[in-house]
Design an enzyme around this catalytic site. Structure first.
Site, PDB file in Angstrom:
ATOM      1  N   HIS A 308     -36.436  74.569 -21.546  1.00  0.00           N
ATOM      2  CA  HIS A 308     -35.138  74.993 -22.063  1.00  0.00           C
ATOM      3  C   HIS A 308     -34.153  75.031 -20.911  1.00  0.00           C
ATOM      4  O   HIS A 308     -34.505  75.416 -19.803  1.00  0.00           O
ATOM      5  CB  HIS A 308     -35.238  76.384 -22.713  1.00  0.00           C
ATOM      6  N   ASP A 365     -38.624  75.929 -30.949  1.00  0.00           N
ATOM      7  CA  ASP A 365     -39.033  74.851 -31.840  1.00  0.00           C
ATOM      8  C   ASP A 365     -40.529  74.588 -31.832  1.00  0.00           C
ATOM      9  O   ASP A 365     -41.038  73.848 -32.672  1.00  0.00           O
ATOM     10  CB  ASP A 365     -38.306  73.550 -31.454  1.00  0.00           C
TER      11      ASP A 365
HETATM   12  N1  ACO Z   1     -42.056  67.961 -20.729  1.00  0.00           N
HETATM   13  C1  ACO Z   1     -42.274  67.485 -19.485  1.00  0.00           C
HETATM   14  N2  ACO Z   1     -41.406  67.649 -18.456  1.00  0.00           N
HETATM   15  C2  ACO Z   1     -40.265  68.298 -18.726  1.00  0.00           C
HETATM   16  C3  ACO Z   1     -39.984  68.825 -19.992  1.00  0.00           C
HETATM   17  C4  ACO Z   1     -40.929  68.639 -21.024  1.00  0.00           C
HETATM   18  N3  ACO Z   1     -40.697  69.112 -22.261  1.00  0.00           N
HETATM   19  N4  ACO Z   1     -38.755  69.435 -19.972  1.00  0.00           N
HETATM   20  C5  ACO Z   1     -38.304  69.295 -18.729  1.00  0.00           C
HETATM   21  N5  ACO Z   1     -39.213  68.607 -17.962  1.00  0.00           N
HETATM   22  C6  ACO Z   1     -39.097  68.315 -16.528  1.00  0.00           C
HETATM   23  C7  ACO Z   1     -38.127  67.162 -16.312  1.00  0.00           C
HETATM   24  O1  ACO Z   1     -38.799  65.924 -16.261  1.00  0.00           O
HETATM   25  C8  ACO Z   1     -37.505  67.531 -14.980  1.00  0.00           C
HETATM   26  O2  ACO Z   1     -38.415  67.162 -13.965  1.00  0.00           O
HETATM   27  P1  ACO Z   1     -37.846  66.716 -12.518  1.00  0.00           P
HETATM   28  O3  ACO Z   1     -37.114  67.895 -11.975  1.00  0.00           O
HETATM   29  O4  ACO Z   1     -39.098  66.384 -11.745  1.00  0.00           O
HETATM   30  O5  ACO Z   1     -36.957  65.533 -12.767  1.00  0.00           O
HETATM   31  C9  ACO Z   1     -37.445  69.063 -15.009  1.00  0.00           C
HETATM   32  O6  ACO Z   1     -38.507  69.455 -15.917  1.00  0.00           O
HETATM   33  C10 ACO Z   1     -36.126  69.619 -15.497  1.00  0.00           C
HETATM   34  O7  ACO Z   1     -35.819  68.991 -16.732  1.00  0.00           O
HETATM   35  P2  ACO Z   1     -34.339  68.655 -17.217  1.00  0.00           P
HETATM   36  O8  ACO Z   1     -34.413  67.651 -18.301  1.00  0.00           O
HETATM   37  O9  ACO Z   1     -33.494  68.361 -16.019  1.00  0.00           O
HETATM   38  O10 ACO Z   1     -33.911  70.080 -17.782  1.00  0.00           O
HETATM   39  P3  ACO Z   1     -32.755  70.343 -18.796  1.00  0.00           P
HETATM   40  O11 ACO Z   1     -32.402  71.761 -18.634  1.00  0.00           O
HETATM   41  O12 ACO Z   1     -31.665  69.328 -18.625  1.00  0.00           O
HETATM   42  O13 ACO Z   1     -33.434  70.064 -20.206  1.00  0.00           O
HETATM   43  C11 ACO Z   1     -34.520  70.297 -22.269  1.00  0.00           C
HETATM   44  C12 ACO Z   1     -33.842  71.016 -21.102  1.00  0.00           C
HETATM   45  C13 ACO Z   1     -33.620  69.197 -22.828  1.00  0.00           C
HETATM   46  C14 ACO Z   1     -34.768  71.301 -23.389  1.00  0.00           C
HETATM   47  C15 ACO Z   1     -35.857  69.693 -21.793  1.00  0.00           C
HETATM   48  O14 ACO Z   1     -36.718  70.713 -21.307  1.00  0.00           O
HETATM   49  C16 ACO Z   1     -36.560  68.878 -22.876  1.00  0.00           C
HETATM   50  O15 ACO Z   1     -36.277  67.690 -23.031  1.00  0.00           O
HETATM   51  N6  ACO Z   1     -37.501  69.515 -23.653  1.00  0.00           N
HETATM   52  C17 ACO Z   1     -38.146  68.852 -24.748  1.00  0.00           C
HETATM   53  C18 ACO Z   1     -37.249  68.822 -25.963  1.00  0.00           C
HETATM   54  C19 ACO Z   1     -37.071  70.173 -26.614  1.00  0.00           C
HETATM   55  O16 ACO Z   1     -38.031  70.899 -26.852  1.00  0.00           O
HETATM   56  N7  ACO Z   1     -35.820  70.492 -26.950  1.00  0.00           N
HETATM   57  C20 ACO Z   1     -35.479  71.755 -27.634  1.00  0.00           C
HETATM   58  C21 ACO Z   1     -34.612  72.573 -26.771  1.00  0.00           C
HETATM   59  S1  ACO Z   1     -34.426  74.157 -27.394  1.00  0.00           S
HETATM   60  C22 ACO Z   1     -33.349  74.022 -28.633  1.00  0.00           C
HETATM   61  O17 ACO Z   1     -32.487  73.207 -28.708  1.00  0.00           O
HETATM   62  C23 ACO Z   1     -33.552  74.987 -29.633  1.00  0.00           C
END
Ligand code: ACO
Length: 430
Positions: A308, A365
């Site tokens: 998140h 979720d």
């Molecule tokens: N699985 C694996 N790796 C992940 C995940 C994941 N679900 N989420 C983040 N990471 C990693 C990224 O690859 C990144 O790694 P790096 O630093 O080595 O490049 C690091 O963690 C940070 O991730 P970002 O994408 O930069 O974080 P951001 O805050 O932009 O994204 C998000 C948050 C979009 C929710 C992300 O965690 C994600 O895509 N999760 C999966 C989708 C999801 O569950 N979305 C629901 C969000 S909650 C909601 O809307 C109710």
């Protein structure tokens, strides 16, 4: 007390300015950089708005480090346990919990507006039967602008209140109709003797040939899902609603744009994506392989329902929803292999250094899909349920923005990295 400031220095020119440091009631202080460009000639750069407060708000407070979520100061745990979704709608819209009389008037108002204009129903027929219900929601909610002209003056508070009540009331009807349309079943009119959640279930699952008795455990679980999704401060869809609204567009158009932003799998689409992911994983023994894939930088695979932008601790909503999911599955005597896979996935991920270091925990979720599946809601309706829940948040944030005297059109700037000026070359010479 001396005014708190932050000094910003442009080392290339040696010029600096002191910008005010603003303090809210809670949360980190905020540097007010509004005069940065006019005084120093520079913009700030913050893709994804990771350090940017886009507005002042009194609605929702999140402390992501400590897993705290409060609506109007009330912890979401207390609201989920003791309140109802309609009461939370009132709280978000009006800032205070309602008295008995205020609640009764509000409840009647929402019930009164639950039907949609008969003309609006014909819009559904324009969609392909296999249209995603979110596509239908975007279209039909936007089309409300063409039907409710008596509440479109955004500078009139009565109009704004009427639009807010209409949107909250009619969203369930539009959502249920989008499902009925995809099933080829007749639309079912709302029954205002039922509660908000029961009425939605009635419109989803009743057919003229058979009466549907909403199960109170299911209705209660759905009501709690709505509460847990009701608002989440300046997330992507809410910011979209505010940005659209900042141009003085009507509220129906703004909420429609919020639905669009919610649709993606990085936001509200994740609840659908979680179940699809668990189905793909197939069995608990496959979990380690998928966890490795999620860690692999060469793979685009992510664990859906994990991570998140704000919560760097367990999402407080996920804790509550996990418990509700367990209760609902038990009540309905449902044993799904997907739950076993989810629990295994959570266990492995929470003990893996990759997820620990990046502070990736299950989000709201991750478990909500189990409840929705148990209720009989199809996968492609999951994000619609999120939209129903988030509606009071969107509309409250929109109302707050319109009432804000400092409000102006949202207009971010950019770091231009394209071609510098160049002369046009005739096609024959290229
Ligand atoms: N699985 C694996 N790796 C992940 C995940 C994941 N679900 N989420 C983040 N990471 C990693 C990224 O690859 C990144 O790694 P790096 O630093 O080595 O490049 C690091 O963690 C940070 O991730 P970002 O994408 O930069 O974080 P951001 O805050 O932009 O994204 C998000 C948050 C979009 C929710 C992300 O965690 C994600 O895509 N999760 C999966 C989708 C999801 O569950 N979305 C629901 C969000 S909650 C909601 O809307 C109710």
């Amino acid at each position: 007390m001396a005014k708190e400031t932050v000094t910003i220095t442009d080392n290339s020119t040696g010029k600096s300015i002191e910008v005010p440091l603003l303090r809210g009631t809670e949360g980190p202080p905020v540097a007010d950089i509004g005069k940065l460009y006019s005084e120093l000639g520079i913009f700030t750069y913050d893709p994804g708005f990771t350090s940017t407060a886009s507005c002042e708000s009194k609605i929702t407070y999140i402390d992501g480090e400590n897993g705290i979520l409060r609506y109007r100061g009330y912890p979401v745990e207390q609201l989920a346990q003791k309140s109802s979704h309609l009461e939370v709608c009132y709280l978000l819209l009006h800032g205070e919990l309602p008295s008995k009389n205020q609640f009764e008037t509000f409840r009647k108002n929402i019930a009164h507006h639950s039907m949609i204009h008969e003309g609006l129903k014909s819009f559904f027929n324009g969609f392909s039967r296999d249209a995603h219900p979110m596509a239908i929601m975007v279209g039909v909610v936007g089309a409300m602008s063409a039907f409710y002209h008596d509440s479109l003056d955004i500078f009139n508070t009565d109009h704004r209140d009427l639009s807010a009540d209409r949107i909250i009331a009619k969203m369930t009807t539009i959502a249920a109709y989008s499902y009925k349309y995809s099933m080829g079943q007749p639309f079912v009119y709302p029954n205002n003797d039922l509660s908000y959640a029961e009425n939605f279930l009635h419109m989803m699952f009743s057919v003229p040939a058979e009466r549907y008795e909403p199960n109170p455990v299911i209705a209660d679980a759905l009501d709690k899902i709505f509460i847990l999704h009701a608002d989440h401060e300046q997330n992507a869809s809410t910011s979209t609603v505010r940005l659209a609204g900042s141009s003085q567009a009507n509220p129906f158009a703004c909420i429609s744009s919020g639905i669009t932003a919610l649709w993606g799998p990085a936001h509200g689409g994740a609840n659908e994506a979680v179940i699809r992911m668990l189905m793909k994983i197939g069995k608990p023994e496959n979990v380690p392989k998928y966890v490795e894939m999620a860690k692999d930088k060469n793979s685009t695979f992510r664990l859906m329902g994990f991570g998140h932008r704000v919560y760097k601790n367990y999402d407080p909503r996920a804790k509550i929803i996990k418990k509700i999911a367990g209760d609902v599955l038990k009540e309905l005597n449902i044993h799904t292999p997907l739950l076993e896979i989810a629990l295994k996935l959570e266990e492995i991920a929470l003990n893996d250094p990759y997820f620990i270091e990046k502070k990736l925990y299950p989000n709201v979720d991750f478990y909500s899909g189990f409840i929705l599946q148990a209720i009989g809601i199809p996968l492609n309706m999951f994000t619609v349920i999120f939209a129903l829940g988030r509606t009071p948040g969107w509309i409250s944030q929109w109302m707050e923005m319109i009432a804000e005297p400092k409000q102006k059109i949202g207009r971010p700037r950019q770091l231009y990295v394209g071609a510098p000026e160049r002369d046009y070359i005739e096609m024959a010479k290229r």
